[in-house]
Design an enzyme around this catalytic site. Sequence first.
Site, short mmCIF file in Angstrom:
data_model
loop_
_atom_site.label_atom_id
_atom_site.label_comp_id
_atom_site.label_asym_id
_atom_site.label_seq_id
_atom_site.Cartn_x
_atom_site.Cartn_y
_atom_site.Cartn_z
N HIS A 1 0.84 -1.20 0.00
CA HIS A 1 0.00 0.00 0.00
C HIS A 1 0.87 1.26 0.00
O HIS A 1 0.64 2.19 -0.78
CB HIS A 1 -0.91 -0.01 1.22
CG HIS A 1 -1.62 1.27 1.47
ND1 HIS A 1 -2.90 1.53 1.00
CD2 HIS A 1 -1.24 2.41 2.13
CE1 HIS A 1 -3.25 2.75 1.36
NE2 HIS A 1 -2.27 3.30 2.05
N GLU A 2 1.87 1.29 0.88
CA GLU A 2 2.71 2.49 0.98
C GLU A 2 3.54 2.71 -0.27
O GLU A 2 3.69 3.84 -0.75
CB GLU A 2 3.60 2.39 2.22
CG GLU A 2 2.86 2.32 3.55
CD GLU A 2 1.94 3.50 3.79
OE1 GLU A 2 2.21 4.59 3.25
OE2 GLU A 2 0.94 3.34 4.50
N HIS B 1 1.69 4.34 -3.14
CA HIS B 1 1.62 5.80 -3.13
C HIS B 1 2.75 6.40 -3.98
O HIS B 1 2.56 7.40 -4.68
CB HIS B 1 1.74 6.34 -1.70
CG HIS B 1 0.48 6.23 -0.89
ND1 HIS B 1 -0.71 6.78 -1.30
CD2 HIS B 1 0.25 5.65 0.31
CE1 HIS B 1 -1.63 6.55 -0.38
NE2 HIS B 1 -1.09 5.85 0.60
N GLU C 1 -5.79 7.03 -1.06
CA GLU C 1 -5.76 5.86 -0.19
C GLU C 1 -6.45 4.67 -0.85
O GLU C 1 -5.95 3.54 -0.81
CB GLU C 1 -6.43 6.19 1.15
CG GLU C 1 -5.66 7.17 2.01
CD GLU C 1 -4.28 6.65 2.40
OE1 GLU C 1 -4.16 5.45 2.70
OE2 GLU C 1 -3.32 7.44 2.39
#
Length: 274
Positions: free
Chosen positions: A126-127, A130, A189
């Site tokens: 997920h990070e 970004h 997100e």
Amino acid sequence: MNIKSIVLFIIATCFLTACQTSSTGRTQIMLYSKQELDAMGEQSFAEMKKSQPQSTHKPTIEFVQCVADAITKNVPKSAHSGEWEVVVFDSPQVNAFAMPGGKIGVYTGILHVTEDQHQLAAIMGHEVAHVIEQHSNERLSSNQLTSIGLAAADAYMTADNTENKELWMTAFGVGAQYGLLMPYSRSHESEADIVGQNLMAQSGFDPEAAISLWQNMAKLGGAAPMEFMSTHPSNQTRISDLRSHLPKAMTFYQPHQGASCTKPKVIPKSKQKQ
């Protein structure tokens, strides 16, 4: 040319010269170069390493590095072509992050919530997503455009002798915060959840673990603002979206490519205050 026309020209120029499309098809505004973002990321990460304590627990560091190595080898070279620097910060924060320039930070607090390598891969994917989708660039660009818009409104109303100018400016500021900046962050997100779930699957980690991760996060409890008032989707929204996307993520799942990263039986709890 009056003030209003000049400002509209500037904003239109920004949109025409800086529009891109994310991997999910979302229109993006990018006002900064990759080199600028990489430099910002490297500087911020260097400052964090100086100001925040780092874990010295070797099994924990090796576990995090193992998962990071598996994830980052599948990151597009357009996002980062060199080695990724990974640091485990000794902090009770339930968090992790990735920065432009190939930087990953994991707080020991998140390791008490993630049950295994698959759940850690979910948060790390997920990070890193970004970074892949250039969300930092979008965030900085949207903030800059909002500032230009507010300054333009102020200048225009001053020149036009608008009544109740302060009231109108306050309304514009609140509208920008909840109508543009917060939803913009929620879209980041949600996109990172989906792109990250694909990335972890491609890297050999079970994408279903992304769902169980957010179920664990939901169990942490605590009062949370309404989704409309938050920069993040609610846990239930994330769980629902990840569950809906799971069949697609499973098509990327390559279990034979996954690394064998064993989580230490005991991860020392940070002595730092949260």
